[in-house]
Design a protein around this motif. Structure first.
Motif, PDB file in Angstrom:
ATOM      1  N   GLY A  91       5.246   1.648   4.523  1.00 12.64           N
ATOM      2  CA  GLY A  91       6.209   0.576   4.758  1.00 12.64           C
ATOM      3  C   GLY A  91       5.624  -0.545   5.575  1.00 12.64           C
ATOM      4  O   GLY A  91       5.816  -1.725   5.278  1.00 12.64           O
ATOM      5  N   GLY A  92       4.872  -0.193   6.624  1.00  4.74           N
ATOM      6  CA  GLY A  92       4.235  -1.216   7.449  1.00  4.74           C
ATOM      7  C   GLY A  92       3.222  -2.028   6.669  1.00  4.74           C
ATOM      8  O   GLY A  92       3.138  -3.259   6.815  1.00  4.74           O
ATOM      9  N   ALA A  93       2.422  -1.349   5.844  1.00  2.54           N
ATOM     10  CA  ALA A  93       1.437  -2.048   5.019  1.00  2.54           C
ATOM     11  C   ALA A  93       2.131  -3.011   4.060  1.00  2.54           C
ATOM     12  O   ALA A  93       1.722  -4.181   3.908  1.00  2.54           O
ATOM     13  N   THR A  94       3.199  -2.530   3.424  1.00  2.68           N
ATOM     14  CA  THR A  94       3.943  -3.373   2.490  1.00  2.68           C
ATOM     15  C   THR A  94       4.589  -4.543   3.208  1.00  2.68           C
ATOM     16  O   THR A  94       4.648  -5.658   2.672  1.00  2.68           O
ATOM     17  N   ALA A  95       5.064  -4.314   4.432  1.00  2.00           N
ATOM     18  CA  ALA A  95       5.709  -5.366   5.207  1.00  2.00           C
ATOM     19  C   ALA A  95       4.774  -6.555   5.426  1.00  2.00           C
ATOM     20  O   ALA A  95       5.149  -7.712   5.230  1.00  2.00           O
ATOM     21  N   TYR A  96       3.547  -6.274   5.807  1.00  2.34           N
ATOM     22  CA  TYR A  96       2.627  -7.361   6.106  1.00  2.34           C
ATOM     23  C   TYR A  96       2.110  -8.035   4.837  1.00  2.34           C
ATOM     24  O   TYR A  96       1.808  -9.236   4.841  1.00  2.34           O
ATOM     25  N   VAL A  97       1.997  -7.280   3.743  1.00  2.42           N
ATOM     26  CA  VAL A  97       1.654  -7.900   2.463  1.00  2.42           C
ATOM     27  C   VAL A  97       2.773  -8.857   2.049  1.00  2.42           C
ATOM     28  O   VAL A  97       2.523  -9.975   1.586  1.00  2.42           O
ATOM     29  N   ALA A  98       4.028  -8.425   2.203  1.00  2.56           N
ATOM     30  CA  ALA A  98       5.169  -9.274   1.875  1.00  2.56           C
ATOM     31  C   ALA A  98       5.194 -10.511   2.757  1.00  2.56           C
ATOM     32  O   ALA A  98       5.469 -11.633   2.294  1.00  2.56           O
TER      33      ALA A  98
END
Length: 490
Positions: A98-105
């Motif tokens: 989730g954290g990885a996806t958050a920063y990609v978003a």
């Protein structure tokens, strides 16, 4: 069926019940920018890609995204939150994912928003120059657009009406051109050859698929407005299916018409000769210069509407990340009267100003430099997010044992097939990224490396969270699991 919706936070809540299905659809379709895409992207998909097979390519992209959407709407019925893909990955794949996806978003949506702003600044300057007969600096038109967005973000329903007016004008104008081509060429002029597998999957298919996926970017934003929907379990799924259907049919017909205007055998050479003015030239030939001038104005309003819609989506991502401590907590503050993400919007607009100034000082063109490079990065990142979300949806229903409430096809098979299609498209996009940006500049074509870097930083940041096992199950991005409330009237 249990649904996750926002809880009240010290910073305030978004304006629950402010948006119906139509409002969400307007935001999404405006973000897709039908006029801007039809003038700037469709000719390039034909010229640089598989020529007449571009129409069939849009159909393939629509099918892939439809498979993805089957699981997407099922997930949205359970999660009503401004975090979108971030919350989906957090729920389906775990905290670090989730954290990885958050920063990609965070990177992808900010890049896309600023890239669209660069296009708006350039094309609005050109439109005003033509109208007034005197040069209008792009910095002036950019400042006007910036000021309007800074005011409109206070009222989400007012913004939806503004976007709706612009969208209707764009669509009707383009359908008028499509009809003119049909009258000129007749039904026989719309050859079914554009859908033959040998034509669609021929040389250049990867490039056309890249442009096709880019044209759909923004449709996935429906879930971001779940907290503000009157009935998120009904409004978000409806808006998703309606938006995807309209986008697919519209682009398929418009691309088919653009190809038919000069014929299957000549479409690719004609678009290669002058891709920037191809649609305008067809319009002038069939409907006259006055119609083409109206289209030029609508390109400007189309890009403004897309900028406004992407700004709204981006600011809502900021709110979700701030609620979980991945951004400063102050960014989660909601305006007490208007229910809008006031601080997140201000931060996003501030970043836009700094980035625009930076590119200007570096001598970069607002469209050819800033817009294409940053929007290209945003498109790549959002397709990556869609692929992650598809995997996350399957993971959610497996991990939390909700399969008894869902069909295997809807919860697992459809999103799985969608993920395969999106990953395939992502590989083709990376391979053809220099075509998307239109430059051979090394640092521009190296921008995709920012995405794995952002993911790594986000995973590390998420690993630093200090929450209990119970919190991890029941509290994500300011949401709490509870029974769904009675639906509010549309």
């Amino acid at each position: 069926m249990p649904t996750r919706t926002s809880t009240s936070t010290p910073q305030g809540s978004l304006d629950a019940g402010a948006m119906g299905t139509a409002d969400i659809v307007f935001f999404v379709l405006a973000g897709v920018a039908p006029m801007g895409v039809s003038v700037a992207w469709l000719p390039l998909a034909i010229a640089l890609g598989n020529g007449p097979g571009a129409a069939g390519t849009y159909l393939i992209a629509g099918v892939i995204l439809a498979l993805f959407s089957v699981g997407y709407v099922r997930m949205s019925r359970r999660i009503a939150n401004v975090g979108g893909f971030y919350i989906f990955a957090r729920e389906g794949l775990g905290r670090r994912a989730g954290g990885a996806t958050a920063y990609v978003a965070l990177l992808a949506y900010n890049a896309a928003t600023i890239g669209i702003f660069g296009s708006f600044a350039y094309f609005s300057s050109h439109a005003f120059t033509e109208l007034l007969g005197t040069p209008v600096p792009w910095q002036l038109s950019a400042s006007v657009g910036f000021a309007i967005v800074a005011v409109l973000y206070f009222e989400v329903t007012t913004s939806a009406k503004v976007l709706g007016v612009a969208l209707v004008a764009e669509v009707l104008t383009l359908l008028g051109l499509d009809a003119a081509i049909l009258i000129e060429r007749g039904f026989k002029g719309f050859s079914l050859e554009v859908f033959e597998p040998s034509v669609v999957l021929g040389s250049g298919f990867g490039v056309s698929l890249m442009f096709a996926f880019g044209s759909f970017v923004g449709f996935e934003a429906t879930a971001l407005y779940g907290e503000e929907a009157r009935n998120p379990r009904r409004s978000v799924p409806r808006a998703t299916y309606i938006s995807l259907t309209v986008i697919t049919v519209f682009y398929l017909l418009t691309t088919w018409a653009a190809i038919s205007a000069t014929g299957v055998d000549h479409a690719q050479s004609a678009t290669k000769a002058d891709p920037e003015n191809y649609i305008f030239d067809v319009s002038t030939h069939l409907l006259g210069q006055g119609y083409t001038e109206i289209m030029g104005i609508l390109v400007m309003t189309s890009l403004f509407a897309a900028f406004l819609a992407f700004h709204f989506s981006t600011s809502r991502y900021h709110v979700a990340l701030a609620r979980d401590g991945l951004l400063p907590q102050s960014m989660a503050r909601i305006h007490p009267k208007h229910g809008s993400p006031v601080t997140a919007s201000a931060w996003q607009l501030g970043l836009l100003v700094l980035t625009t100034c930076g590119f200007t000082l570096a001598g970069q063109h607002p469209y050819l430099g800033m817009s294409i490079s940053l929007f290209g990065l945003g498109v790549l990142g959002i397709v990556l997010l869609q692929g992650i979300a598809a995997v996350s949806i399957a993971g959610f229903f497996l991990r939390r044992h909700h399969r008894q409430d869902e069909s295997i096809v809807g919860a697992l098979i459809s999103p799985g097939l969608g993920a395969l299609g999106l990953v395939g498209g992502l590989v083709l996009m990376i391979d053809n990224y220099s075509t998307l940006t239109g430059t051979s500049t090394t640092w521009v074509n190296a921008l995709p490396w920012a995405l794995p870097a952002a993911a790594a930083i986000g995973a590390v940041a998420a690993g630093r969270w200090r929450i209990t096992a119970t919190d991890e199950e029941d509290k994500v991005g300011g949401t709490t699991l509870h029974a769904a409330k009675a639906p509010m009237p549309e």
